[in-house]
Design an enzyme around this catalytic site. Sequence first.
Site, PDB file in Angstrom:
ATOM      1  N   ASP A  38       0.832  -1.198   0.000  1.00 65.33           N
ATOM      2  CA  ASP A  38       0.000   0.000   0.000  1.00 65.33           C
ATOM      3  C   ASP A  38       0.874   1.259   0.000  1.00 65.33           C
ATOM      4  OD1 ASP A  38      -2.358   1.415   0.022  1.00 65.33           O
ATOM      5  OD2 ASP A  38      -3.076   0.628   1.941  1.00 65.33           O
ATOM      6  N   GLU A  48       3.281   6.809  -2.428  1.00 67.70           N
ATOM      7  CA  GLU A  48       3.175   7.999  -3.282  1.00 67.70           C
ATOM      8  C   GLU A  48       3.709   9.266  -2.621  1.00 67.70           C
ATOM      9  OE1 GLU A  48      -0.643   5.416  -3.548  1.00 67.70           O
ATOM     10  OE2 GLU A  48       0.404   6.523  -1.948  1.00 67.70           O
ATOM     11  N   ASP A  62      -8.658   3.633  -3.637  1.00 76.03           N
ATOM     12  CA  ASP A  62      -9.768   3.797  -2.698  1.00 76.03           C
ATOM     13  C   ASP A  62     -10.997   4.382  -3.382  1.00 76.03           C
ATOM     14  OD1 ASP A  62      -8.015   2.872  -0.783  1.00 76.03           O
ATOM     15  OD2 ASP A  62      -7.380   4.874  -0.178  1.00 76.03           O
TER      16      ASP A  62
END
Length: 765
Positions: free
Chosen positions: A453, A456, A518
């Site tokens: 996950d 970024e 998401d």
Amino acid sequence: MTHTEGTTGSVLLRRVRGAEADGHSVRLAVDALPGVQLGMMPGWLTGEPLEEQGVETQMPNLPDIELPPTDVRPFEVVVAAPLPGTLRLVLAPAGDPTLADDGTGLGIVVDAGPDPQPLAAEEEADRVVVTTPALRLEVGRAPFTLRLLDRATGATVLRTADRLRQVAGLLTAPSVVASDGTTTLNLELGPDEDVLGFGEQFGRLVKNGQLLTLRSEDACGTGTGLAYKPVPLWHSSFGYTGFLNTGAVVTADVGHSRPSVLSLGVADAAVDLYVVAGEEPAARLSAYTALTGRADVPEPWAFGYWMGRCRYHSREEVLEVARGTREHAVPMDVLHLDPDWLVVDRLNTDFIWNEERFGQRKQLVEDLAEQGLRLSVWELPYLDPASPVFEEAERAGYLVRRLDGSLAGIQKTPTPDGRMRALVDFTNPAAKRWWQEMHREFLADGVAVFKTDFGEALPDDVALFDGTPPHQAHNLYPLRYNGAVSEAIREFTGRSPLVWGRSGWAGSHRYPGQWGGDAESTVAGMQATVRGGLSYAMSAPGFWSHDIGGFFGPELSPELYVRWTQMGALSPLMRAHGLRPREPWAFGERALDVCRDWVRLRYSLLPYLWQVARESAANGWPVMRPLGFHFPHDRVARSVDDAFLLGRDLLVVPVFDDGPDPVRRTFFVPEGEWFDLHDDSRYVGPGFHTVDVPLESMPVLVRGGAVLPRVEVDASVRCVDDLAGREWTLHAYGDVTPEDLAAAAPTGFDGRPATLAADPVRHGR
């Protein structure tokens, strides 16, 4: 005199001074001249005579113009041909290191020349002509221009936008402009040219009219205009694919500011452009992935049904879900643990297992295995100063630092307590190895996959261990992060690695899989998810999926959950996940019954999906494909972004609705005969069709002439392992000959020829 204005230090590539060829590359010396824009109107000027620039000096309202100086800044253009039908063009100031790089320096391209082609250069009075066996590149001498042609057809594939001017004759889109650390390449868009790609973008599939900033971001959803996995690659319906080999931020203006210009601004002094010519996107992606690598086929269990939640808080809660899958006879292969498995679990991963919540890790894996389930575990590449390993990592130099030497913290992603979070520097071999080694015991205990996950949040002012320039570092960080984990899984298990990554950049496709981030639990979130997957498929071909039901937002209705599950059952990978429960029995009996049927349908189609996965990995193709992938000359097909192909033979038509009543659904069917997977209803394309779709159904069509291998799935099937040893049956649709059936010969999950039932099942005849 009218003063000119423009970005300080702007130069335009204007004159070719000479060319040198050695058979493997062609090097052009190019003069760049200062360029400015008039303050009162659009358009660019250099210090060259107005007539040479094409300015309409007879315009009655043309103001007096003060021209800029003509100081020359030397540039070079290097042309090479790493593959048939492929050119690499590097445009950079003389002496820039990119001119000497074979293309592999950033780690995006992994094979500099899979099949190098010879080049020849011929100098003519007004141009330099560079040819390969398949392509002809015409480089205008003065002004500097580029025009690429297909030698077989004579058709122009790509050209710079130097023909486009405003009313006074000023250039509106010079071929190449270098300004304030950004180099912009301007290409002319044809009147009916469609542009697709640029990574996982959640807007319309055809990008014409859009302005995109290609920078990997924690997008906070699928409706914010940001992208988790942008890719500087695009496809033109004029028959080429362009790829910018860079980690720098790219601004792609696709006819947004100027209707006939595709403007590509690279936040770097150099433009490293690969152009792959050819009519078929499939062949062009094969060439692209020959350069940038291809994914391995994941293990068969990866194609089963996955379940997760943010979060399961205890061992008992996980085992309760595991028991629920079996009590409700829902096939499932993977259960996922989000961050509660950590002791320090808020935007931190230090691999310290929380035994208080989950007991012994190996015991949990074994308990799940008794139910036929594998364990997936969450991670991110950030460290909290509260972690016991933080001091060790900082002291050893494993964490990213800023240019001023201070410790770098994550950027833009908020932290729950306000503390900084440090980032692992994967360009430091020791730090990378340290991170990989922390996966070893997890894999030894049987953990099957890591959800990689985030990734970024690297700041822009970093000093990485290997000297990667700061402006290149941010977008390369997700590639290096996912690559480190993927390589560790391969090394420590000896099997095809699998991650479940959110962030990405060019090259990330070789580290399967990825998911769409998401999404909001709304119809709009579901629609954006499909668009993001199709856009990513054309840019990072491989294994992509999404969170069934969406990750966050309003209470998820049972009906939207069903519609999303139907789509997920026909997606490359299938995972339900969200902030709240996503188990099908949490949405009522009707939802459970419908979802169970669709999960079983997926398992029955796994033999077909397995063939598609093998084909995709071998050729560098996506599993989930836009209709235009196989029907590129159908302008309607290539614009469809509310349906998709699973492989070449299944057309999937999601139903975007959150209510219990039947929905009238209109969808496009490509050329040929197509048959409904459920009742053999026949559709003929190209054209639109409208059907009424009850909640229990979703249109899934099979291409006429297809042979689908399937396996019988009953209530005894718990997981993919339970399909081992079962016969597969060939299902033939439309006019399929005995020779076609004989040629099908599917490969089983074990890599050997599948055991087939004696008689095929025929449909649509």
